[in-house]
Write a protein that holds these residues in place. Structure first.
Motif, PDB file in Angstrom:
ATOM      1  N   UNK A 113       0.867  -1.178   0.000  1.00 47.52           N
ATOM      2  CA  UNK A 113       0.000   0.000   0.000  1.00 47.52           C
ATOM      3  C   UNK A 113       0.901   1.225   0.000  1.00 47.52           C
ATOM      4  N   UNK A 114       0.760   2.052  -1.009  1.00 51.43           N
ATOM      5  CA  UNK A 114       1.561   3.259  -1.123  1.00 51.43           C
ATOM      6  C   UNK A 114       0.650   4.470  -0.965  1.00 51.43           C
ATOM      7  N   UNK A 115       0.953   5.308   0.031  1.00 50.79           N
ATOM      8  CA  UNK A 115       0.135   6.494   0.281  1.00 50.79           C
ATOM      9  C   UNK A 115       0.656   7.669  -0.529  1.00 50.79           C
ATOM     10  N   UNK A 116      -0.269   8.362  -1.190  1.00 43.79           N
ATOM     11  CA  UNK A 116       0.094   9.435  -2.110  1.00 43.79           C
ATOM     12  C   UNK A 116      -0.615  10.720  -1.678  1.00 43.79           C
ATOM     13  N   UNK A 117      -0.129  11.879  -2.141  1.00 44.99           N
ATOM     14  CA  UNK A 117      -0.703  13.163  -1.716  1.00 44.99           C
ATOM     15  C   UNK A 117      -2.195  13.265  -1.991  1.00 44.99           C
ATOM     16  N   UNK A 118      -2.856  14.038  -1.140  1.00 48.12           N
ATOM     17  CA  UNK A 118      -4.316  14.203  -1.234  1.00 48.12           C
ATOM     18  C   UNK A 118      -4.673  15.218  -2.319  1.00 48.12           C
ATOM     19  N   UNK A 119      -4.307  14.888  -3.534  1.00 45.42           N
ATOM     20  CA  UNK A 119      -4.631  15.730  -4.671  1.00 45.42           C
ATOM     21  C   UNK A 119      -5.421  14.904  -5.672  1.00 45.42           C
ATOM     22  N   UNK A 120      -6.250  15.582  -6.437  1.00 47.37           N
ATOM     23  CA  UNK A 120      -7.028  14.902  -7.463  1.00 47.37           C
ATOM     24  C   UNK A 120      -6.331  15.100  -8.797  1.00 47.37           C
ATOM     25  N   UNK A 121      -5.635  14.043  -9.221  1.00 50.31           N
ATOM     26  CA  UNK A 121      -4.912  14.093 -10.486  1.00 50.31           C
ATOM     27  C   UNK A 121      -5.804  13.688 -11.644  1.00 50.31           C
ATOM     28  N   UNK A 122      -7.108  13.668 -11.401  1.00 51.70           N
ATOM     29  CA  UNK A 122      -8.091  13.418 -12.439  1.00 51.70           C
ATOM     30  C   UNK A 122      -7.884  12.071 -13.125  1.00 51.70           C
ATOM     31  N   UNK A 124      -5.219  10.481 -13.726  1.00 54.28           N
ATOM     32  CA  UNK A 124      -4.036  10.383 -14.562  1.00 54.28           C
ATOM     33  C   UNK A 124      -3.083   9.307 -14.041  1.00 54.28           C
ATOM     34  N   UNK A 125      -2.903   8.267 -14.835  1.00 52.20           N
ATOM     35  CA  UNK A 125      -2.072   7.131 -14.415  1.00 52.20           C
ATOM     36  C   UNK A 125      -0.617   7.541 -14.206  1.00 52.20           C
ATOM     37  N   UNK A 126      -0.100   8.395 -15.068  1.00 50.53           N
ATOM     38  CA  UNK A 126       1.309   8.774 -14.973  1.00 50.53           C
ATOM     39  C   UNK A 126       1.593   9.532 -13.678  1.00 50.53           C
ATOM     40  N   UNK A 127       0.631  10.345 -13.250  1.00 53.48           N
ATOM     41  CA  UNK A 127       0.812  11.080 -11.996  1.00 53.48           C
ATOM     42  C   UNK A 127       0.857  10.124 -10.814  1.00 53.48           C
ATOM     43  N   UNK A 128      -0.014   9.127 -10.811  1.00 57.90           N
ATOM     44  CA  UNK A 128       0.002   8.143  -9.739  1.00 57.90           C
ATOM     45  C   UNK A 128       1.331   7.406  -9.714  1.00 57.90           C
ATOM     46  N   UNK A 129       1.828   7.015 -10.868  1.00 54.04           N
ATOM     47  CA  UNK A 129       3.105   6.295 -10.947  1.00 54.04           C
ATOM     48  C   UNK A 129       4.238   7.161 -10.402  1.00 54.04           C
ATOM     49  N   UNK A 130       4.223   8.461 -10.694  1.00 61.56           N
ATOM     50  CA  UNK A 130       5.268   9.342 -10.189  1.00 61.56           C
ATOM     51  C   UNK A 130       5.255   9.428  -8.670  1.00 61.56           C
ATOM     52  N   UNK A 131       4.068   9.310  -8.080  1.00 61.15           N
ATOM     53  CA  UNK A 131       3.967   9.393  -6.630  1.00 61.15           C
ATOM     54  C   UNK A 131       4.259   8.070  -5.936  1.00 61.15           C
ATOM     55  N   UNK A 132       4.262   6.980  -6.686  1.00 58.23           N
ATOM     56  CA  UNK A 132       4.470   5.659  -6.096  1.00 58.23           C
ATOM     57  C   UNK A 132       5.917   5.197  -6.239  1.00 58.23           C
TER      58      UNK A 132
END
Length: 367
Positions: A113-122, A124-132
């Motif tokens: 489980x990887x916790x990522x910032x509380x932002x809505x990246x709409x 976007x898969x690439x944004x999630x990958x950058x945060x993980x």
């Protein structure tokens, strides 16, 4: 389509599992609705589960993980065996850490489980990958094709498959339960409307769902718009309530009900309370459905039924074609085929809409 135990699912070959997913009609349950089976044809190192609900006010995706917790654990075990994933990672907002705490407590090396910032990246898969992941596993900006042209990078270019929560639940249903995709886990909500969670038949009427959610459709005619999606990622469902209709699609996550003429992004800060109840099933409780045989990326399936034919829930209605992307299509309601062409099958269920039934009960009581 048949039921299987965990061991039977783990014994499936990659190609067999991919074909089951295709026949079951699984596509991306949000965003563009890309056919899910195609993502699994080529081996990748990592599966990323997008648990960030992508839009303000959404609860349906999170509730899926609360209701189907055990199913997800079984699915992760099976997916690692069938597709050879080195790692399965769930991307979760920090604000939802408590909500997903059961996953933290039961990982045992099966997934992370990887916790990522509380932002809505709409979404976007690439944004999630950058945060993980670290930078060496980010999706490349551009990829050069053999002919020298270039295209935008996609998650498989970095060894990832990304699926959202409901897409994976639909894979579970197909592999374990022999259940095709006939419903959507979704919500109806708005600034003046308490949230309602439904397991709604594909092709169900948006107007009918609004009535079930407590909207006085006749009184509000011409004053409300129905947005298919959330405040940011959406399409217009019904521009003016009472004029035309919209229907639950494979990618419909919610209907946002807002005043007509107001931009949906004005509700980017919308707050919704945790729903008091889990999903209410509306299977065979709506008056009918309109089922597309294809879609944005999809070639229409070959119809298997004719006008006037009686069909049952989860009966196969469309056989996927061989060219291009195509998936199986299954009845989301029992009833009579009232219209069939190359792109659409309409089923009249004969069910009396709930508001009509209540009205008739009141009239009978008065008599």
């Amino acid at each position: 389509m048949k039921q299987r135990t965990l061991e039977e699912v783990k014994a499936l070959g990659r190609d067999e599992a991919v074909e089951i997913i295709r026949q079951a009609g699984v596509v991306g349950a949000g965003g563009g609705g890309f056919p899910t089976y195609f993502k699994y044809k080529k081996p990748q190192a990592r599966l990323i589960v997008n648990c960030t609900e992508s839009e303000p006010g959404y609860w349906a995706d999170k509730m899926i993980h609360r209701v189907y917790f055990e199913e997800f654990l079984e699915l992760y075990e099976a997916m690692k065996t069938i597709f050879g994933f080195e790692k399965i990672v769930m991307g979760v907002h920090y604000k939802d850490e408590d909500w997903f705490s059961a996953y933290d407590e039961n990982a045992n090396g099966l997934y992370e489980v990887s916790h990522v910032p509380d932002k809505y990246a709409l979404g976007e898969e690439k944004t999630l990958i950058k945060n993980v992941f670290d930078k060496d596993l980010w999706v490349p900006r551009r990829i050069e094709n053999p002919d020298g042209s270039k295209r935008p990078g996609i998650p498989p270019d970095a060894g990832h498959i990304v699926n959202n929560s409901e897409s994976l639940l639909n894979i579970y249903n197909a592999l374990f339960r022999g259940k095709p995709v006939t419903t959507k886990h979704m919500q109806v909500f708005g600034p003046e409307l308490d949230i309602s969670l439904y397991e709604a038949p594909l092709g169900a009427s948006a107007t009918e769902l609004l009535r079930l959610s407590g909207v006085d459709v006749e009184d509000q005619e011409g004053s409300l718009s129905v947005i298919d999606g959330g405040p940011y990622l959406n399409e217009m469902g019904i521009e003016s309530l009472g004029e035309g209709d919209a229907f639950v699609r494979r990618t419909t996550n919610g209907y946002l009900v807002i005043p007509k003429g107001v931009a949906s992004k004005e509700y980017g800060d919308i707050k919704t309370r945790q729903p008091a109840a889990e999903f209410e099933s509306l299977v065979d409780k709506v008056s009918g459905v309109n089922l597309p045989l294809g879609g944005r990326f999809l070639k229409p399936a070959t119809p298997l039924v004719s006008d006037g034919e009686e069909v049952s829930y989860e009966q196969k209605l469309g056989e996927p074609v061989d060219e291009g992307f195509s998936i199986g299509v299954w009845a989301s309601s029992s009833g009579t085929v009232s219209m069939r062409d190359e792109d659409m099958i309409a089923i009249s269920s004969g069910a009396i809409p709930e508001e009509q039934a209540k009205s008739e009960e009141r009239a009978e009581a008065a008599r």
